[in-house]
Design a protein around this motif. Structure first.
Motif, PDB file in Angstrom:
ATOM      1  N   VAL A  16     -15.896  12.221 -15.488  1.00  0.00           N
ATOM      2  CA  VAL A  16     -15.962  10.762 -15.369  1.00  0.00           C
ATOM      3  C   VAL A  16     -14.556  10.167 -15.320  1.00  0.00           C
ATOM      4  O   VAL A  16     -14.266   9.268 -14.510  1.00  0.00           O
ATOM      5  CB  VAL A  16     -16.768  10.176 -16.536  1.00  0.00           C
ATOM      6  N   SER A  17     -13.665  10.666 -16.164  1.00  0.00           N
ATOM      7  CA  SER A  17     -12.299  10.139 -16.169  1.00  0.00           C
ATOM      8  C   SER A  17     -11.584  10.449 -14.862  1.00  0.00           C
ATOM      9  O   SER A  17     -10.814   9.628 -14.346  1.00  0.00           O
ATOM     10  CB  SER A  17     -11.523  10.716 -17.353  1.00  0.00           C
ATOM     11  N   TYR A  18     -11.849  11.631 -14.290  1.00  0.00           N
ATOM     12  CA  TYR A  18     -11.210  11.967 -13.019  1.00  0.00           C
ATOM     13  C   TYR A  18     -11.776  11.115 -11.885  1.00  0.00           C
ATOM     14  O   TYR A  18     -11.029  10.692 -10.993  1.00  0.00           O
ATOM     15  CB  TYR A  18     -11.408  13.449 -12.703  1.00  0.00           C
ATOM     16  N   ALA A  19     -13.085  10.863 -11.923  1.00  0.00           N
ATOM     17  CA  ALA A  19     -13.678   9.991 -10.907  1.00  0.00           C
ATOM     18  C   ALA A  19     -13.097   8.584 -10.997  1.00  0.00           C
ATOM     19  O   ALA A  19     -12.814   7.945  -9.966  1.00  0.00           O
ATOM     20  CB  ALA A  19     -15.193   9.964 -11.068  1.00  0.00           C
ATOM     21  N   ALA A  20     -12.886   8.095 -12.212  1.00  0.00           N
ATOM     22  CA  ALA A  20     -12.283   6.774 -12.374  1.00  0.00           C
ATOM     23  C   ALA A  20     -10.854   6.761 -11.844  1.00  0.00           C
ATOM     24  O   ALA A  20     -10.422   5.801 -11.188  1.00  0.00           O
ATOM     25  CB  ALA A  20     -12.305   6.372 -13.843  1.00  0.00           C
ATOM     26  N   ALA A  21     -10.117   7.843 -12.103  1.00  0.00           N
ATOM     27  CA  ALA A  21      -8.754   7.929 -11.580  1.00  0.00           C
ATOM     28  C   ALA A  21      -8.755   7.965 -10.057  1.00  0.00           C
ATOM     29  O   ALA A  21      -7.912   7.331  -9.409  1.00  0.00           O
ATOM     30  CB  ALA A  21      -8.064   9.172 -12.146  1.00  0.00           C
ATOM     31  N   ALA A  22      -9.721   8.702  -9.463  1.00  0.00           N
ATOM     32  CA  ALA A  22      -9.799   8.780  -8.005  1.00  0.00           C
ATOM     33  C   ALA A  22     -10.118   7.421  -7.397  1.00  0.00           C
ATOM     34  O   ALA A  22      -9.552   7.037  -6.356  1.00  0.00           O
ATOM     35  CB  ALA A  22     -10.857   9.810  -7.596  1.00  0.00           C
ATOM     36  N   VAL A  23     -11.001   6.669  -8.043  1.00  0.00           N
ATOM     37  CA  VAL A  23     -11.335   5.331  -7.539  1.00  0.00           C
ATOM     38  C   VAL A  23     -10.116   4.416  -7.613  1.00  0.00           C
ATOM     39  O   VAL A  23      -9.826   3.649  -6.674  1.00  0.00           O
ATOM     40  CB  VAL A  23     -12.515   4.743  -8.341  1.00  0.00           C
ATOM     41  N   ALA A  24      -9.383   4.490  -8.724  1.00  0.00           N
ATOM     42  CA  ALA A  24      -8.176   3.666  -8.851  1.00  0.00           C
ATOM     43  C   ALA A  24      -7.143   4.037  -7.800  1.00  0.00           C
ATOM     44  O   ALA A  24      -6.498   3.157  -7.201  1.00  0.00           O
ATOM     45  CB  ALA A  24      -7.594   3.835 -10.258  1.00  0.00           C
ATOM     46  N   LEU A  25      -6.976   5.332  -7.535  1.00  0.00           N
ATOM     47  CA  LEU A  25      -6.021   5.759  -6.509  1.00  0.00           C
ATOM     48  C   LEU A  25      -6.478   5.357  -5.111  1.00  0.00           C
ATOM     49  O   LEU A  25      -5.649   5.044  -4.247  1.00  0.00           O
ATOM     50  CB  LEU A  25      -5.819   7.274  -6.593  1.00  0.00           C
ATOM     51  N   ALA A  26      -7.789   5.350  -4.870  1.00  0.00           N
ATOM     52  CA  ALA A  26      -8.303   4.901  -3.574  1.00  0.00           C
ATOM     53  C   ALA A  26      -8.008   3.414  -3.361  1.00  0.00           C
ATOM     54  O   ALA A  26      -7.619   2.990  -2.263  1.00  0.00           O
ATOM     55  CB  ALA A  26      -9.798   5.179  -3.481  1.00  0.00           C
ATOM     56  N   ALA A  27      -8.194   2.623  -4.417  1.00  0.00           N
ATOM     57  CA  ALA A  27      -7.864   1.200  -4.310  1.00  0.00           C
ATOM     58  C   ALA A  27      -6.372   1.004  -4.067  1.00  0.00           C
ATOM     59  O   ALA A  27      -5.962   0.146  -3.264  1.00  0.00           O
ATOM     60  CB  ALA A  27      -8.302   0.470  -5.578  1.00  0.00           C
ATOM     61  N   LEU A  28      -5.559   1.805  -4.752  1.00  0.00           N
ATOM     62  CA  LEU A  28      -4.114   1.726  -4.537  1.00  0.00           C
ATOM     63  C   LEU A  28      -3.752   2.136  -3.113  1.00  0.00           C
ATOM     64  O   LEU A  28      -2.846   1.549  -2.499  1.00  0.00           O
ATOM     65  CB  LEU A  28      -3.408   2.622  -5.549  1.00  0.00           C
ATOM     66  N   LYS A  29      -4.467   3.120  -2.570  1.00  0.00           N
ATOM     67  CA  LYS A  29      -4.205   3.547  -1.196  1.00  0.00           C
ATOM     68  C   LYS A  29      -4.471   2.409  -0.221  1.00  0.00           C
ATOM     69  O   LYS A  29      -3.689   2.197   0.728  1.00  0.00           O
ATOM     70  CB  LYS A  29      -5.086   4.751  -0.864  1.00  0.00           C
ATOM     71  N   ALA A  30      -5.555   1.680  -0.423  1.00  0.00           N
ATOM     72  CA  ALA A  30      -5.858   0.546   0.457  1.00  0.00           C
ATOM     73  C   ALA A  30      -4.759  -0.510   0.381  1.00  0.00           C
ATOM     74  O   ALA A  30      -4.331  -1.064   1.411  1.00  0.00           O
ATOM     75  CB  ALA A  30      -7.212  -0.054   0.078  1.00  0.00           C
ATOM     76  N   LEU A  31      -4.278  -0.786  -0.837  1.00  0.00           N
ATOM     77  CA  LEU A  31      -3.196  -1.762  -0.986  1.00  0.00           C
ATOM     78  C   LEU A  31      -1.924  -1.288  -0.289  1.00  0.00           C
ATOM     79  O   LEU A  31      -1.258  -2.062   0.410  1.00  0.00           O
ATOM     80  CB  LEU A  31      -2.932  -1.998  -2.472  1.00  0.00           C
ATOM     81  N   LEU A  32      -1.598  -0.007  -0.455  1.00  0.00           N
ATOM     82  CA  LEU A  32      -0.371   0.509   0.143  1.00  0.00           C
ATOM     83  C   LEU A  32      -0.442   0.533   1.663  1.00  0.00           C
ATOM     84  O   LEU A  32       0.574   0.312   2.344  1.00  0.00           O
ATOM     85  CB  LEU A  32      -0.084   1.914  -0.391  1.00  0.00           C
ATOM     86  N   TYR A  33      -1.618   0.808   2.217  1.00  0.00           N
ATOM     87  CA  TYR A  33      -1.715   0.826   3.678  1.00  0.00           C
ATOM     88  C   TYR A  33      -1.537  -0.582   4.243  1.00  0.00           C
ATOM     89  O   TYR A  33      -0.818  -0.772   5.242  1.00  0.00           O
ATOM     90  CB  TYR A  33      -3.043   1.410   4.140  1.00  0.00           C
ATOM     91  N   ALA A  34      -2.201  -1.549   3.605  1.00  0.00           N
ATOM     92  CA  ALA A  34      -2.017  -2.928   4.061  1.00  0.00           C
ATOM     93  C   ALA A  34      -0.568  -3.368   3.877  1.00  0.00           C
ATOM     94  O   ALA A  34       0.004  -4.052   4.731  1.00  0.00           O
ATOM     95  CB  ALA A  34      -2.962  -3.849   3.298  1.00  0.00           C
TER      96      ALA A  34
END
Length: 400
Positions: free
Chosen positions: A136-154
């Motif tokens: 669960v903690s790794y899934a939460a980390a992956a979701v946070a990194l995915a959101a960060l990826k979207a911000l960084l691409y924009a």
């Protein structure tokens, strides 16, 4: 004008241009790349087994994972296939260029998201084996990194519009440090209260993107990015095949000049001097050094005897393929006509330069196995490489 279709047509034309070169890549370096893939899989499996046996991980494992994840987060491509003529043809359509760039955004975001996802999936077994946290903690980390990826691409596209290169450089440095810190905080295990400050850092980044002055479309910067991308692709393909539109470049490298003084200055060494100077000033010498450095890094990461031997063989073979291309500069026909040496001396000198360079490369490639694995193993590799250099030198050169 259908701008979306224009981008698609340009991409299709570029793919038709480069796809034939991949045939040469696979025929010339397919075996070596297969070895690299096999060695990477074996090294990953060995690392996973060691982590499971130890019941935990050293501090360097999350640090290394954070570095790899940060690189994936910071890779945000957008191939525009811009051309110099666009300054005249598309400048008047700048207000409608969103339709043109939409294809670049879709392709780039898909590729960069796929890379980030692949890195996270590969790290999950190591994360679980090191008992850093639950699924669960790794899934939460992956979701946070995915959101960060979207911000960084924009944000990366916004940075392409900045007027000044200094602003882009400052943002790049700040992003690299913050991305590494964020990935490390999320992948090392339970979060600390101080890690909440990273969210404020990224919020500040989102607001700071609007501060620098920006163009609607920074045409000059997009043209420069496209030129760099094409240049990287050409260097990659040029490693395996001679491109018809690209000639070899020669530049003085003062740090090599001392080696030329080792040759006796007389007429018998005229061709040998010419070939040595051409090799040392061409891109082949720098490429050989980069391959030696890469082999040393891989041996250090995977310090297993059989892996070291396989890496030595692969990089020794690749350097040998490159040395087959040693040739004289374009003025060689005139030099050959004016030289008092017979024509066969030219071929002898070329083989001598290839042989000596290969022997030196064999010794340098053996340095990493000697330090990280076993000196006797490295000595055996160096001896075999020295003997094989005479075989490589006898093969017919690619260009004479």
């Amino acid at each position: 004008m259908n701008l979306r279709r224009l981008w698609s047509e340009r991409r299709a034309a570029y793919m038709r241009e480069v796809l034939p070169y991949w045939k040469y890549v696979m025929s010339s370096g397919g075996m070596a790349m297969g070895f690299v893939v096999i060695l990477t899989i074996q090294g990953y499996a060995s690392l996973l087994n060691r982590t499971r046996a130890a019941g935990g991980a050293d501090e360097w494992l999350p640090l290394g994972a954070a570095a790899v994840v940060a690189l994936a987060l910071l890779w945000n491509p957008a191939r525009t296939y811009a051309r110099s003529a666009d300054l005249a043809l598309l400048l008047r359509l700048e207000s409608r260029m969103g339709a043109y760039f939409r294809g670049a955004w879709a392709w780039g975001s898909g590729m960069s998201a796929a890379l980030t996802l692949a890195v996270l999936l590969l790290y999950w077994p190591l994360y679980d084996a090191s008992r850093s946290g639950s699924a669960v903690s790794y899934a939460a980390a992956a979701v946070a990194l995915a959101a960060l990826k979207a911000l960084l691409y924009a944000g990366a596209w916004r940075e392409r519009r900045f007027r000044y290169g200094g602003a882009r450089a400052a943002f790049a440095v700040a992003k690299a440090a913050a991305a590494f810190a964020t990935a490390y905080a999320l992948l090392r295990g339970p979060l600390d209260p101080a890690d909440a400050g990273l969210a404020l850092v990224w919020a500040a980044y989102a607001f700071a993107l609007r501060a620098p002055r920006a163009h609607g479309v920074h045409w000059e910067h997009l043209l420069e990015l496209e030129r760099r991308t094409r240049s990287r692709h050409e260097r990659w393909f040029g490693f395996f095949v001679d491109l018809p539109f690209q000639g070899e470049t020669y530049r003085p490298r003062r740090y090599w000049n001392g080696l030329l003084r080792l040759l006796r200055y007389d007429a018998a060494n005229a061709f040998r001097y010419m070939y040595w100077r051409t090799f040392l000033r061409s891109s082949m010498s720098a490429l050989a050094l980069r391959m030696i450095a890469l082999e040393a890094a891989l041996v250090w990461v995977f310090p297993h005897p059989w892996i070291a031997i396989a890496l030595y063989v692969v990089f020794y073979w690749l350097i040998g393929l490159q040395l087959r291309g040693i040739q004289a500069p374009p003025t060689e026909p005139l030099l050959s006509a004016m030289s008092p040496q017979p024509p066969f001396r030219r071929a002898q000198s070329q083989r001598a330069v290839r042989r000596t360079a290969h022997v030196v490369a064999a010794a340098l490639l053996a340095a990493a196995p000697a330090i990280a694995v076993s000196p006797p193993l490295a000595a055996g590799c160096a001896a075999a490489g020295t003997a094989a250099a005479f075989f490589f030198a006898r093969t017919r050169p690619e260009r004479v």
